[in-house]
Design an enzyme around this catalytic site. Structure first.
Site, PDB file in Angstrom:
ATOM      1  N   HIS A 101      20.794   8.135  78.741  1.00 20.85           N
ATOM      2  CA  HIS A 101      19.293   8.918  79.618  1.00 20.85           C
ATOM      3  C   HIS A 101      19.519   9.449  81.017  1.00 20.85           C
ATOM      4  CE1 HIS A 101      18.303   5.297  81.912  1.00 20.85           C
ATOM      5  NE2 HIS A 101      17.816   5.777  82.136  1.00 20.85           N
ATOM      6  N   ASP A 147      21.106   3.449  73.889  1.00 22.95           N
ATOM      7  CA  ASP A 147      21.664   4.295  75.691  1.00 22.95           C
ATOM      8  C   ASP A 147      22.842   4.230  76.686  1.00 22.95           C
ATOM      9  OD1 ASP A 147      20.223   5.699  77.558  1.00 22.95           O
ATOM     10  OD2 ASP A 147      18.695   3.799  78.157  1.00 22.95           O
ATOM     11  N   GLY A 241      17.062   5.367  89.808  1.00 27.06           N
ATOM     12  CA  GLY A 241      18.046   5.042  90.780  1.00 27.06           C
ATOM     13  C   GLY A 241      18.409   4.220  89.963  1.00 27.06           C
ATOM     14  N   SER A 243      19.517   3.181  87.404  1.00 32.61           N
ATOM     15  CA  SER A 243      19.510   4.143  85.912  1.00 32.61           C
ATOM     16  C   SER A 243      21.376   4.079  85.174  1.00 32.61           C
ATOM     17  CB  SER A 243      18.516   4.925  85.526  1.00 32.61           C
ATOM     18  OG  SER A 243      17.315   4.696  85.037  1.00 32.61           O
ATOM     19  N   GLY A 244      21.544   3.316  84.554  1.00 40.08           N
ATOM     20  CA  GLY A 244      23.859   3.563  84.093  1.00 40.08           C
ATOM     21  C   GLY A 244      24.540   2.818  84.411  1.00 40.08           C
TER      22      GLY A 244
END
Length: 298
Positions: A101, A147, A241, A243-244
């Site tokens: 995402h 994801d 922030g 994310s990942g």
């Protein structure tokens, strides 16, 4: 003349690949920039259900010692609709692991390695601009499944004390639950629900893994075998922030390996005690290895 033209072309190419100056006041968490994620979030809020949205910040955590998490990577995503921020992890000297995402909306990515205060150009930092983005082919933004994504650096990075790769989990751990295992999640996301910007310094939080059943009771059956959840008890969680970014644990040999990639959290706040949900890396080690060439232990 020929040598001059070659040198000129090389200089132009290098300039084109160099990161532009960053206006941090305009950098936002990915779900605030991506039109599809913003629409998804608004739909969930209007539904009245305590559902989830892709985002991620370290709440209830503490500032990391500078450069103590050398596999951590910061990503600035040029989405065409603005600049978004995500986290990632260094797998080897050419590849970064992050969330789908984050990567799916990026036209290019400024990759920042070796950072502690990401808003400053520290001497230890290495910055590169990449367009080598590989999103998992089965990524489903509606169901928040698969994801996971990879970003290839345009130039191999040199390892040092501040820049090191993270180890992938073993194939044999694919069926392991990791229930109650203490993990560490890290990133520069917003440190509180009320914060208006990402944290300038790297932060981390330690949380135990909870069972799929326990997580699903709070997420209404969304959680799949390709997810892994950690407790949000005490307001300690990832949630915009981060994310990942990586979720890691310590193995019996004292080294850490990556169990998860920050995927989603509750839509109505990150300090309310709900679990954080990660993409489970053990479900994707073969895909990662096929794309990157990173060896996976048995």
């Amino acid at each position: 003349m020929k040598l001059f033209l070659v040198a000129l072309l090389a200089a132009v190419a290098a300039a084109a690949a160099s990161p532009s100056p960053i206006d941090w006041s305009k950098v936002q968490p990915i779900h605030e920039v991506s039109p599809s994620l913003k629409a998804y979030h608004e739909k969930l809020v209007q539904s009245g259900l305590p559902y989830s949205t892709p985002n991620g910040r370290i709440v209830g955590g503490i500032e990391a010692s500078p450069h103590s998490i050398p596999y951590q990577v910061a990503l600035l995503l040029d989405t065409g609709a603005g600049t978004a921020f995500c986290g990632g992890s260094l797998l080897n000297n050419e590849w970064v692991l992050t969330a789908a995402h984050c990567a799916e909306v990026a036209q290019s990515v400024t990759v920042i390695l070796g950072a502690h205060n990401v808003q400053e150009e520290e001497a230890e930092q290495v910055r590169q601009v990449s367009t080598g983005i590989v999103v998992h082919p089965a990524w489903n933004s509606l169901l928040l499944q698969n994801d996971i994504a990879l970003i290839r650096l345009p130039q191999p990075v040199t390892y040092n004390a501040n820049i090191q790769p993270i180890r992938l989990p073993r194939r044999s751990e694919s069926s392991q639950t990791f229930n109650k295992e203490i993990t560490l999640a890290s990133g520069w996301g917003k440190p509180t629900d009320s914060a208006t910007a990402i944290s300038p310094v790297l932060r981390y939080v330690r949380s135990p893994v909870i069972s799929k059943l326990s997580c699903n009771l709070q997420y209404f059956g969304v959680i799949q075998d390709s997810h892994i959840c950690t407790s949000g008890s005490g307001g300690k969680s990832t949630c915009s922030g981060d994310s990942g970014g990586p979720l890691v644990h310590e193995e019996s040999d004292g080294e850490v390996s990556q169990l998860g990639v920050v995927s989603f959290g509750i839509a109505f706040g990150c300090e309310i005690g709900w679990p954080a949900v990660f993409t489970r890396v053990t479900s994707f080690v073969d895909w990662i290895s096929a794309v990157t060439g990173v060896e996976v232990r048995d």
